[in-house]
Design a protein around this motif. Structure first.
Motif: not given
Length: 276
Positions: A19-20, A221-234
Motif C-alpha cells: 500500500a505504501q 519501512a513498509n513492513a507489517d506493524a506486527d513484525i516491527k513490534a515482534r522484532t523491536a528487541h533485536v
C-alpha cells in the motif's frame, strides 16, 4: 567494495506491491548495486520459479545469481539464462520426509477435509500446498497433520498464511529444514560467505526466522506493524529497521534495503552516495 551476499524477499520488500509508495529511482539504485561484481544477489521468496521470472519482467528487477523459491523448498543457481535447480539442497532436505514423496503426503492427508489442494503449478517436489478457509482453526488442523506425520516418521515444516487479495487461507507443507533461514545458511556455506558479509531484507511473517537470526538483516519501512513490534528487541547490529531519509528516499521497499546495507557496510554507503 566489501564482497556481499545480498538476500532479499520479493513481495512488498523489493517489489513495490504494498500500500505504501515507492521512492523514485530506488529500484534503479538497487539494480546498480546488484550489478556490482562484488555483490552476489539472491532472491528469497515464497514464489515458484515462473512467478519469480514474471516479477523480474514486470518490475524490471535484476536477474539474481541465486533464488530460494517455494518458501525455501527449492534452490536455483542462475547462470546466464539458465535457472539450474540445486540437487544438493534437495538431497539436504529430503530425509526430513522419511523417504516418502509429495504424492504420498497428499494421500495421507485426504481425511483432513478442511484442506483443498492448490493448483499443480503451486506444488513442488518438496512443497505440498493447500487452501483452507480463512477462519480455519489452524492449531487444531496442525495438530491433526502432525499426528499423522509423527506416526509415519515424517518431520515437516507447516507454514500458514493468508492471501490478502482473496482472503484465502494458505498452508505450505515442507521438509522441516526447508525454510528461508536454512536455505540462506546453506547458500552461505556453499559460497563461502560469513554472516558479516551477508545481508537479508524482509517485511513479513515468513521472513521472521531470518530476521531473528544471527544474519544481519533489514526490515523495510513498509513492513507489517506486527513484525516491527515482534522484532523491536533485536539490537541494530543484527536487525536494522529502515526509517527513510537515506539519499532522500522514504525507506520503503528497495529504498529500505539500500538504507540497511549502508548501515552495515560504510564502504557501500560511500559507493551509493557517489552514484547519487
Amino acid at each position: 567494495m566489501t564482497p556481499l551476499l545480498l538476500c532479499t524477499d520479493l513481495d512488498r520488500t523489493l517489489i513495490p506491491n504494498g500500500a505504501q509508495s515507492e521512492s523514485p529511482q530506488a529500484r534503479q539504485r538497487f539494480t546498480s548495486l546488484a550489478g556490482h561484481p562484488d555483490v552476489t544477489l539472491a532472491y528469497v521468496t515464497g514464489r515458484h520459479l515462473a512467478l519469480i521470472q514474471q516479477a523480474i519482467q514486470d518490475f524490471a528487477l535484476p536477474t539474481p545469481n541465486f533464488a530460494v523459491a517455494d518458501v525455501g523448498a527449492t534452490l536455483y543457481q542462475v547462470i546466464g539464462t539458465e535457472w539450474q535447480r540445486w540437487p544438493a539442497w534437495d538431497a539436504h532436505i529430503a530425509p526430513d520426509w522419511g523417504g516418502v514423496s509429495q504424492a504420498d503426503l497428499r494421500r495421507m492427508l485426504r481425511g483432513v477435509s478442511v484442506l483443498t489442494l492448490q493448483e499443480p503449478d503451486k506444488q513442488a517436489p518438496h512443497k505440498l500446498s493447500f487452501y483452507a478457509p480463512v477462519q480455519t482453526d489452524t492449531r487444531d488442523v496442525q495438530a491433526k497433520i502432525q499426528a499423522i506425520f509423527s506416526s509415519e516418521g515424517i518431520c515437516a515444516n507447516l507454514i500458514w498464511s493468508i492471501d490478502e487479495a482473496t482472503q484465502q487461507g494458505l498452508l505450505d507443507i515442507l521438509p522441516a529444514h526447508a525454510n528461508k533461514l536454512h536455505a540462506i545458511e546453506f547458500l552461505m556455506a556453499a559460497q563461502g560467505f560469513e554472516p558479516e558479509y551477508t545481508v537479508f531484507a524482509g517485511d513479513s511473517g515468513n521472513d521472521l526466522d531470518v530476521l531473528l537470526s544471527s544474519i544481519p538483516s533489514v526490515l523495510v519501512a513498509n513492513a507489517d506493524a506486527d513484525i516491527k513490534a515482534r522484532t523491536a528487541h533485536v539490537p541494530p547490529d543484527k536487525l536494522y529497521q529502515a526509517h527513510g531519509h537515506f539519499l532522500g528516499m522514504n525507506g520503503n521497499y528497495s529504498a529500505g534495503i539500500l538504507e540497511g546495507i549502508a548501515h552495515y557496510h560504510p564502504d557501500i554507503d560511500v559507493w551509493l552516495r557517489e552514484q547519487h
